[in-house]
Motif scaffolding. Structure first.
Motif, PDB file in Angstrom:
ATOM      1  N   GLY A 219       1.002 -22.105 -30.036  1.00  0.00           N
ATOM      2  CA  GLY A 219       1.215 -23.722 -30.018  1.00  0.00           C
ATOM      3  C   GLY A 219       0.147 -24.249 -29.166  1.00  0.00           C
ATOM      4  O   GLY A 219       0.196 -25.569 -29.154  1.00  0.00           O
ATOM      5  N   ALA A 220      -0.814 -23.512 -28.567  1.00  0.00           N
ATOM      6  CA  ALA A 220      -1.732 -24.202 -27.730  1.00  0.00           C
ATOM      7  C   ALA A 220      -2.571 -24.815 -28.516  1.00  0.00           C
ATOM      8  O   ALA A 220      -3.295 -24.432 -29.218  1.00  0.00           O
ATOM      9  N   ILE A 221      -2.670 -26.337 -28.374  1.00  0.00           N
ATOM     10  CA  ILE A 221      -3.256 -27.273 -29.406  1.00  0.00           C
ATOM     11  C   ILE A 221      -4.983 -26.933 -29.202  1.00  0.00           C
ATOM     12  O   ILE A 221      -5.669 -26.978 -30.187  1.00  0.00           O
ATOM     13  N   TYR A 222      -5.451 -26.789 -27.979  1.00  0.00           N
ATOM     14  CA  TYR A 222      -7.031 -26.513 -27.673  1.00  0.00           C
ATOM     15  C   TYR A 222      -7.278 -25.447 -28.370  1.00  0.00           C
ATOM     16  O   TYR A 222      -8.060 -25.447 -29.374  1.00  0.00           O
ATOM     17  N   PHE A 223      -6.812 -24.376 -28.462  1.00  0.00           N
ATOM     18  CA  PHE A 223      -7.319 -23.102 -29.170  1.00  0.00           C
ATOM     19  C   PHE A 223      -6.711 -23.023 -30.700  1.00  0.00           C
ATOM     20  O   PHE A 223      -7.470 -22.727 -31.480  1.00  0.00           O
ATOM     21  N   ARG A 224      -5.796 -23.835 -30.928  1.00  0.00           N
ATOM     22  CA  ARG A 224      -5.379 -23.701 -32.606  1.00  0.00           C
ATOM     23  C   ARG A 224      -6.232 -24.969 -33.225  1.00  0.00           C
ATOM     24  O   ARG A 224      -6.694 -24.608 -34.257  1.00  0.00           O
ATOM     25  N   PHE A 281     -14.270 -12.266  -9.294  1.00  0.00           N
ATOM     26  CA  PHE A 281     -13.366 -12.671 -10.439  1.00  0.00           C
ATOM     27  C   PHE A 281     -12.794 -13.868 -10.361  1.00  0.00           C
ATOM     28  O   PHE A 281     -12.741 -14.889 -11.268  1.00  0.00           O
ATOM     29  N   LEU A 282     -12.359 -14.403  -9.031  1.00  0.00           N
ATOM     30  CA  LEU A 282     -11.882 -15.783  -8.804  1.00  0.00           C
ATOM     31  C   LEU A 282     -13.045 -16.812  -8.805  1.00  0.00           C
ATOM     32  O   LEU A 282     -12.785 -17.979  -9.638  1.00  0.00           O
ATOM     33  N   SER A 283     -14.308 -16.477  -8.472  1.00  0.00           N
ATOM     34  CA  SER A 283     -15.266 -17.699  -8.599  1.00  0.00           C
ATOM     35  C   SER A 283     -15.694 -17.762 -10.081  1.00  0.00           C
ATOM     36  O   SER A 283     -15.854 -18.778 -10.789  1.00  0.00           O
ATOM     37  N   ALA A 284     -15.669 -16.774 -10.865  1.00  0.00           N
ATOM     38  CA  ALA A 284     -15.871 -16.552 -12.464  1.00  0.00           C
ATOM     39  C   ALA A 284     -14.730 -17.687 -13.075  1.00  0.00           C
ATOM     40  O   ALA A 284     -15.220 -18.423 -13.766  1.00  0.00           O
ATOM     41  N   ALA A 285     -13.709 -17.382 -12.676  1.00  0.00           N
ATOM     42  CA  ALA A 285     -12.556 -18.148 -13.273  1.00  0.00           C
ATOM     43  C   ALA A 285     -12.661 -19.485 -13.074  1.00  0.00           C
ATOM     44  O   ALA A 285     -12.637 -20.448 -14.148  1.00  0.00           O
ATOM     45  N   LEU A 286     -13.184 -19.931 -11.766  1.00  0.00           N
ATOM     46  CA  LEU A 286     -13.171 -21.263 -11.275  1.00  0.00           C
ATOM     47  C   LEU A 286     -14.577 -21.790 -11.872  1.00  0.00           C
ATOM     48  O   LEU A 286     -14.492 -23.046 -12.612  1.00  0.00           O
ATOM     49  N   ILE A 287     -15.464 -20.955 -12.351  1.00  0.00           N
ATOM     50  CA  ILE A 287     -16.697 -21.532 -12.960  1.00  0.00           C
ATOM     51  C   ILE A 287     -16.515 -21.832 -14.409  1.00  0.00           C
ATOM     52  O   ILE A 287     -17.088 -22.861 -14.914  1.00  0.00           O
ATOM     53  N   GLU A 288     -15.746 -20.941 -15.007  1.00  0.00           N
ATOM     54  CA  GLU A 288     -15.578 -21.159 -16.393  1.00  0.00           C
ATOM     55  C   GLU A 288     -14.598 -22.205 -16.778  1.00  0.00           C
ATOM     56  O   GLU A 288     -14.953 -23.228 -17.498  1.00  0.00           O
ATOM     57  N   PHE A 289     -13.577 -22.620 -15.733  1.00  0.00           N
ATOM     58  CA  PHE A 289     -12.716 -23.858 -15.763  1.00  0.00           C
ATOM     59  C   PHE A 289     -13.532 -25.158 -15.546  1.00  0.00           C
ATOM     60  O   PHE A 289     -13.295 -25.873 -16.169  1.00  0.00           O
ATOM     61  N   ALA A 290     -14.498 -25.012 -14.751  1.00  0.00           N
ATOM     62  CA  ALA A 290     -15.031 -26.180 -14.342  1.00  0.00           C
ATOM     63  C   ALA A 290     -16.245 -26.538 -15.406  1.00  0.00           C
ATOM     64  O   ALA A 290     -16.121 -27.695 -15.816  1.00  0.00           O
ATOM     65  N   ALA A 291     -16.546 -25.286 -16.101  1.00  0.00           N
ATOM     66  CA  ALA A 291     -17.607 -25.656 -17.407  1.00  0.00           C
ATOM     67  C   ALA A 291     -16.619 -26.289 -18.396  1.00  0.00           C
ATOM     68  O   ALA A 291     -17.230 -27.361 -19.108  1.00  0.00           O
ATOM     69  N   GLY A 292     -15.316 -26.002 -18.495  1.00  0.00           N
ATOM     70  CA  GLY A 292     -14.663 -26.616 -19.495  1.00  0.00           C
ATOM     71  C   GLY A 292     -14.525 -28.209 -19.211  1.00  0.00           C
ATOM     72  O   GLY A 292     -14.359 -28.696 -20.112  1.00  0.00           O
ATOM     73  N   ILE A 293     -14.153 -28.372 -17.983  1.00  0.00           N
ATOM     74  CA  ILE A 293     -14.041 -29.961 -17.588  1.00  0.00           C
ATOM     75  C   ILE A 293     -15.249 -30.573 -17.857  1.00  0.00           C
ATOM     76  O   ILE A 293     -14.987 -31.669 -18.318  1.00  0.00           O
ATOM     77  N   ALA A 294     -16.334 -29.930 -17.395  1.00  0.00           N
ATOM     78  CA  ALA A 294     -17.580 -30.900 -17.671  1.00  0.00           C
ATOM     79  C   ALA A 294     -18.120 -30.718 -18.797  1.00  0.00           C
ATOM     80  O   ALA A 294     -18.903 -32.067 -19.369  1.00  0.00           O
ATOM     81  N   GLY A 295     -17.748 -29.994 -19.699  1.00  0.00           N
ATOM     82  CA  GLY A 295     -18.286 -30.099 -21.112  1.00  0.00           C
ATOM     83  C   GLY A 295     -19.310 -28.925 -21.347  1.00  0.00           C
ATOM     84  O   GLY A 295     -20.273 -29.105 -22.084  1.00  0.00           O
ATOM     85  N   GLY A 296     -19.525 -28.161 -20.291  1.00  0.00           N
ATOM     86  CA  GLY A 296     -20.677 -27.010 -20.411  1.00  0.00           C
ATOM     87  C   GLY A 296     -20.998 -26.562 -19.147  1.00  0.00           C
ATOM     88  O   GLY A 296     -20.542 -26.872 -17.774  1.00  0.00           O
ATOM     89  N   CYS A 297     -21.974 -25.460 -18.937  1.00  0.00           N
ATOM     90  CA  CYS A 297     -22.250 -24.715 -17.620  1.00  0.00           C
ATOM     91  C   CYS A 297     -23.644 -25.289 -17.380  1.00  0.00           C
ATOM     92  O   CYS A 297     -24.113 -26.232 -17.961  1.00  0.00           O
ATOM     93  N   THR A 298     -24.520 -24.400 -16.513  1.00  0.00           N
ATOM     94  CA  THR A 298     -25.805 -24.651 -16.143  1.00  0.00           C
ATOM     95  C   THR A 298     -26.809 -24.584 -17.478  1.00  0.00           C
ATOM     96  O   THR A 298     -27.725 -25.375 -17.746  1.00  0.00           O
ATOM     97  N   SER A 299     -26.492 -23.825 -18.276  1.00  0.00           N
ATOM     98  CA  SER A 299     -27.209 -23.789 -19.827  1.00  0.00           C
ATOM     99  C   SER A 299     -26.704 -24.779 -20.353  1.00  0.00           C
ATOM    100  O   SER A 299     -27.461 -25.568 -21.248  1.00  0.00           O
ATOM    101  N   GLY A 300     -25.257 -24.750 -20.723  1.00  0.00           N
ATOM    102  CA  GLY A 300     -24.777 -25.552 -22.024  1.00  0.00           C
ATOM    103  C   GLY A 300     -25.013 -27.072 -21.705  1.00  0.00           C
ATOM    104  O   GLY A 300     -25.029 -27.672 -22.651  1.00  0.00           O
ATOM    105  N   LEU A 301     -24.922 -27.452 -20.285  1.00  0.00           N
ATOM    106  CA  LEU A 301     -24.549 -28.844 -20.032  1.00  0.00           C
ATOM    107  C   LEU A 301     -25.775 -29.378 -19.351  1.00  0.00           C
ATOM    108  O   LEU A 301     -26.903 -30.259 -19.740  1.00  0.00           O
TER     109      LEU A 301
ATOM    110  N   PHE B 123      -8.166 -22.971 -18.688  1.00  0.00           N
ATOM    111  CA  PHE B 123      -8.473 -24.208 -19.232  1.00  0.00           C
ATOM    112  C   PHE B 123      -7.956 -24.447 -20.659  1.00  0.00           C
ATOM    113  O   PHE B 123      -7.524 -25.846 -20.750  1.00  0.00           O
ATOM    114  N   GLY B 124      -8.022 -23.832 -21.442  1.00  0.00           N
ATOM    115  CA  GLY B 124      -7.378 -24.150 -22.806  1.00  0.00           C
ATOM    116  C   GLY B 124      -5.737 -24.230 -22.798  1.00  0.00           C
ATOM    117  O   GLY B 124      -5.370 -25.223 -23.411  1.00  0.00           O
ATOM    118  N   LEU B 125      -5.302 -23.439 -21.971  1.00  0.00           N
ATOM    119  CA  LEU B 125      -3.642 -23.775 -21.864  1.00  0.00           C
ATOM    120  C   LEU B 125      -3.291 -24.820 -21.242  1.00  0.00           C
ATOM    121  O   LEU B 125      -2.471 -25.503 -21.607  1.00  0.00           O
TER     122      LEU B 125
END
Lengths: 342, 182
Positions: A219-224, A281-301, B123-125
């Motif tokens: 049901g998760a709209i984002y991934f669906r 592990f925790l930093s990577a999770a934070l970084i990826e979440f942050a990249a989602g918020i911002a619309g990309g990471c150091t390369s993508g944004l 993030f997605g969820l």
């Protein structure tokens, strides 16, 4: 570094360009051509029109969900074929995401809707820079360019004179940071201008997470609906990234299996592997979440956005340093200062 | 979709990251401590050359449609702030995690990649709860500096280039040296 290990890079570039099918109207498999013409090329900007339905749905690439049409088409006529009135079928159109509340949403919008104005002729958008002639912004920029250029030249000349006067020795220029950076600029330009894709790493993990999410949280709209899942362009880029780094390390005889960074990490955090893995592990999770918020990471944004002079990329970089610098200070407050390396 | 293009582009990307040592903890953290400015030099070089090449291709009519990252002030700033914390703590970012994994760093390969995957899932969820209103704050759409100012893109690039080159000069040659200082 051996000759053979640098030769394959230009060979790959040639192969790449030879295989290129340049993107025209569409930006690529995961981007709508609606946005590329309407927003990026400023042909009748829609998203800033302030209408509540656009305010509510302006993120992502949702145009076709309400308006229909064919976002993947290469020209205007093709893209506009099959458009529908967004309010003509609330159960089908709104209901696809909003489920049982669809009729209420459609009602609200219908009451707010006034007859659309006649479509304006292709106006020369102020933002296009085309045919802009003599504008105050161009004049201001030109003045800034001349002042900074002149000031810069004078500064450099006086600085060099001081260096000579005081016999300041020159440091050898280490080219690799500038050279590799410039080469990456070339790779980014190819990716974006020839293939229509930003060069990023964080998106690939959203695509991969999507494959799992569709199974565990259908049901998760984002991934669906919003983020494609599975083996997208970005995922292949990331696989290539892994291979390229592996190849680079192996050819430089620097491939080393290790589970802790050498040197600086242990001086701040100690030798515990478990601690490193937990923080990683925790930093990577934070970084990826942050990249989602911002619309990309150091390369993508930062890089892919920066090369097209998107303000968001520079805001992102500024914020990155604004928190990264104090974080590093706190982490290393008890460690002795390192030997300065250029 | 031909996979040759993204694979080759990715390989070039990874090879360059590895060559520049950006896959190393010391180098990433070094820029935040001002002890190692490789990251800054690398990124600014990429920005300058990439921007000039893209604008040249666009001006020559050789480019397809070039994607412009959307600017939404709150999200760009918040995301950047959080990413800066993670990057300064662990000494990596998504691209260098994958690159470092390729060089044999198991902490990158296992802990880093797992973390990226979990962060993406999280993030997605949680997306519908906060993102739609966050993205509207300070949303400028697919703006560029040139489009915001109504200015000629090449002028913007020229100014940017001057700033970057001056900065490079200062990084390499220092400012106002005094006798006896390196």
């Amino acid at each position: 570094m051996s000759v053979s290990s640098c030769c394959w890079l230009p060979v790959c570039i040639v192969l790449l360009l030879w295989s290129a099918a340049p993107a025209r109207a569409q930006c690529g498999a995961d981007a709508s051509s609606c946005l590329s013409c309407h927003e990026v090329q400023h042909q009748r900007s829609i998203l800033s029109d302030g209408k509540p339905w656009h305010v509510d749905h302006g993120f992502g690439d949702l145009c076709a969900r309400c308006h229909g049409g064919r976002p993947g088409a290469a020209d205007k006529e093709g893209a506009h074929q099959g458009r529908v009135d967004p309010l003509s079928n609330p159960a089908g159109i709104c209901g696809a995401c909003h489920g049982t509340g669809a009729a209420a949403y459609a009602d609200r919008y219908a009451r707010l809707r006034v007859p659309p104005p006649k479509a304006p002729k292709q106006e020369s958008e102020p933002g296009s820079g085309r045919g802009s002639g003599v504008r105050w912004s161009n004049i201001a920029l030109a003045i800034a360019v001349v002042l900074l250029g002149a000031g810069g030249v004078l500064f450099i000349r006086s600085n060099e004179r001081r260096r000579r006067r005081y016999g300041v020795p020159s440091r050898a220029l280490r080219f690799s940071a500038y050279g590799t950076g410039a080469a990456l600029g070339g790779v980014v330009a190819i990716s974006m201008a020839v293939f229509g894709h930003p060069l990023g790493a964080s998106g690939a993990f959203l695509n991969l997470a999507g494959s799992l999410a569709r199974r565990i949280a259908p049901g998760a709209i984002y991934f669906r609906d919003l983020m494609p899942a599975g083996m997208t362009w970005q995922v292949w880029v990331v696989l290539g990234l892994f291979a390229g780094a592996l190849l680079g390390a192996v050819t430089r005889h620097e491939f080393v299996l290790c589970s802790l960074p050498a040197r600086e990490w242990t001086s701040a955090f100690g030798p515990s592997r478990a601690k490193r893995w937990m923080i990683a592990f925790l930093s990577a999770a934070l970084i990826e979440f942050a990249a989602g918020i911002a619309g990309g990471c150091t390369s993508g944004l930062a890089i892919s956005g920066g090369v097209v002079m998107a303000p968001g990329a520079f805001l992102f970089m500024g914020a990155m340093f604004a928190t990264g610098i104090p974080t590093a200070r706190i982490v290393f407050r008890k460690s002795s200062p390192t030997q300065e390396s250029p | 979709m031909s996979v040759a293009a993204p694979l080759l582009i990715g390989m070039a990307f990874g090879w360059l990251l590895s060559r520049a040592c950006l896959t190393k903890y010391d180098v990433i953290v070094g820029v935040y401590r001002f002890t190692d400015l490789t990251v800054l030099k690398f990124m600014l070089s990429a920005l300058l050359i990439g921007a000039v090449l893209i604008q040249a291709l666009v001006s020559l009519g050789l480019a397809g449609s070039v994607p412009v990252a959307p600017t939404y002030v709150a999200g760009n700033l918040l995301g950047g702030a959080l990413l800066g914390i993670g990057m300064a703590l662990a000494g990596f970012c998504p691209g260098t995690i994958v690159g470092g994994a390729g060089e044999g760093s198991l902490d990158y390969l296992i802990a880093g990649v797992a973390g990226l995957f979990c962060g993406a899932l999280a993030f997605g969820l949680t997306y519908p709860r906060f993102f739609p209103w966050l993205v509207r704050i300070g949303s400028l759409g697919h703006a560029t500096f040139a489009s915001l100012l109504g200015a000629e893109p090449w002028l913007v690039l020229l100014l940017f280039g001057e700033i970057v080159l001056l900065l490079f000069y200062v990084l390499e040659r220092g400012v106002r040296p005094r006798a006896g200082e390196p």
